[in-house]
Design an enzyme around this catalytic site. Sequence first.
Site, PDB file in Angstrom:
ATOM      1  NE  ARG A   1      20.621  39.959  36.236  1.00 12.59           N
ATOM      2  CZ  ARG A   1      21.551  39.319  35.509  1.00 12.59           C
ATOM      3  NH1 ARG A   1      21.774  39.664  34.252  1.00 12.59           N
ATOM      4  NH2 ARG A   1      22.257  38.345  36.042  1.00 12.59           N
TER       5      ARG A   1
ATOM      6  CD  GLN B   1      24.747  33.351  31.339  1.00 15.87           C
ATOM      7  OE1 GLN B   1      25.177  32.240  31.656  1.00 15.87           O
ATOM      8  NE2 GLN B   1      24.209  34.164  32.227  1.00 15.87           N
TER       9      GLN B   1
ATOM     10  N   GLY C   1      23.989  41.155  30.373  1.00 12.03           N
ATOM     11  CA  GLY C   1      25.303  41.751  30.143  1.00 12.03           C
ATOM     12  C   GLY C   1      25.243  43.205  30.604  1.00 12.03           C
ATOM     13  CB  ALA C   2      27.546  45.161  32.748  1.00  7.74           C
TER      14      ALA C   2
ATOM     15  CE  LYS D   1      26.970  35.292  34.696  1.00  7.28           C
ATOM     16  NZ  LYS D   1      25.705  35.392  35.503  1.00  7.28           N
TER      17      LYS D   1
ATOM     18  CG  ASP E   1      28.283  41.873  35.587  1.00  9.95           C
ATOM     19  OD1 ASP E   1      29.039  40.912  35.335  1.00  9.95           O
ATOM     20  OD2 ASP E   1      27.243  42.101  34.952  1.00  9.95           O
TER      21      ASP E   1
HETATM   22  O1  MRU Z   1      24.155  37.234  34.214  1.00  5.72           O
HETATM   23  P1  MRU Z   1      24.687  37.883  32.964  1.00  5.72           P
HETATM   24  O2  MRU Z   1      24.634  36.999  31.769  1.00  5.72           O
HETATM   25  O3  MRU Z   1      24.074  39.236  32.725  1.00  5.72           O
HETATM   26  O4  MRU Z   1      26.226  38.126  33.295  1.00  5.72           O
HETATM   27  C1  MRU Z   1      27.009  38.844  32.382  1.00  5.72           C
HETATM   28  C2  MRU Z   1      28.430  38.894  32.751  1.00  5.72           C
HETATM   29  O5  MRU Z   1      28.832  38.443  33.801  1.00  5.72           O
HETATM   30  C3  MRU Z   1      29.356  39.596  31.812  1.00  5.72           C
HETATM   31  O6  MRU Z   1      30.646  39.063  31.902  1.00  5.72           O
HETATM   32  C4  MRU Z   1      29.402  41.079  32.183  1.00  5.72           C
HETATM   33  O7  MRU Z   1      28.121  41.639  32.190  1.00  5.72           O
HETATM   34  C5  MRU Z   1      30.265  41.890  31.309  1.00  5.72           C
HETATM   35  S1  MRU Z   1      29.924  41.661  29.628  1.00  5.72           S
HETATM   36  C6  MRU Z   1      29.798  42.900  28.719  1.00  5.72           C
END
Ligand code: MRU
Length: 345
Positions: free
Chosen positions: A87, A191, A50-51, A243, A232
């Site tokens: 990442r 997720q 999560g970002a 995502k 993100d």
């Molecule tokens: O690959 P992830 O699980 O890190 O992807 C997360 C997302 O795509 C969330 O929607 C994004 O980080 C915003 S959530 C606070």
Amino acid sequence: MATTGIRTLDWVDGAVELIDQTQLPHRHEILRIETVPEMVDAIQRLAVRGAPAIGVAGAFGVALAVRAYDTDGERLDEAVASLRAARPTAVNLARMVDRAAGVAGEGFARVLAEAMAIRDEELAASVSMGLYGADLVSELVPDAAIRAMTICNTGGLAAVERGTALAVVHTLHERGVLREALPLETRPLLQGARLTTWELDRMGAAHRLIVDSAGPFLLARGAADVVLTGADRIAANGDTANKIGTFSLALGARHAGVPFIVVAPESTVDSATASGDEIDIEDRGTAEVVSLAGATTAPEGTEALNPAFDVTPADLITAIVTDRRIIRLDRGQTLASVPLGDLRC
Ligand code: MRU
């Protein structure tokens, strides 16, 4: 400050402790991280994800690096670079690593204080986004029984506590106007199925899980009043990386005439990136796609494309809600035209 009580990660007795998100919902295990390689590994295998959460993790990682390599500039630089590159898509990671590394010359205590400030800012931002976002949803959907569709996990687990899009769902639930949340399961790492349902359970919010491909169809059938997603990276023109599957939901929402709202802190806005075309999209390789829960699902040797994120063009987004402002793209507003307001919490 009202929170969910899920503290995703923190600095505890000289190390970073975080909930191992690869183990949820079956096991609630805490990982204790004492070195930079351990932090890079945790970020890459999505033990922390999560970002906003990986931004905070990266900043704490810089504190671990400065503690380990204080007098060795070359090793410190290498450690910082490895955190920064763990990442590529969420701007929060590189941004917060850079911010913490920017005070590395002032020593470990100063870097740790900076990382803790970032943690506290993200927590405050989550509360604020919940309030701004819930107000907007109630304005757009003047109904006391709101059905909100969402993707991936954007709750406390994706931030420090509370979250982004799921913070809005949480606030709607607390205000008694949420009829149900409809989280997409979010292939390939689930997720939504594993983490968002876990959080919705904890907050006592009604929800039904749907498979990713059902999202646009259910929108067309009138099953949801609003789509709420995280981000993100938000480019200067409003194009938004999130995502994989978010773009399809945005298309479905436009087709159905349902508001599509992106909820993300200012720390996810990247004015240095002009448009979504410039966003580096992480490809996580074949293995995650050709297996499910440890079992192989495709013939041996099958290759996969596995973009972890997609980009939703700004013209499909009704509004972007941050901790400091609401940008009504549907009314012609842009990130450049709407000034920062106050934190709401
Ligand atoms: O690959 P992830 O699980 O890190 O992807 C997360 C997302 O795509 C969330 O929607 C994004 O980080 C915003 S959530 C606070």
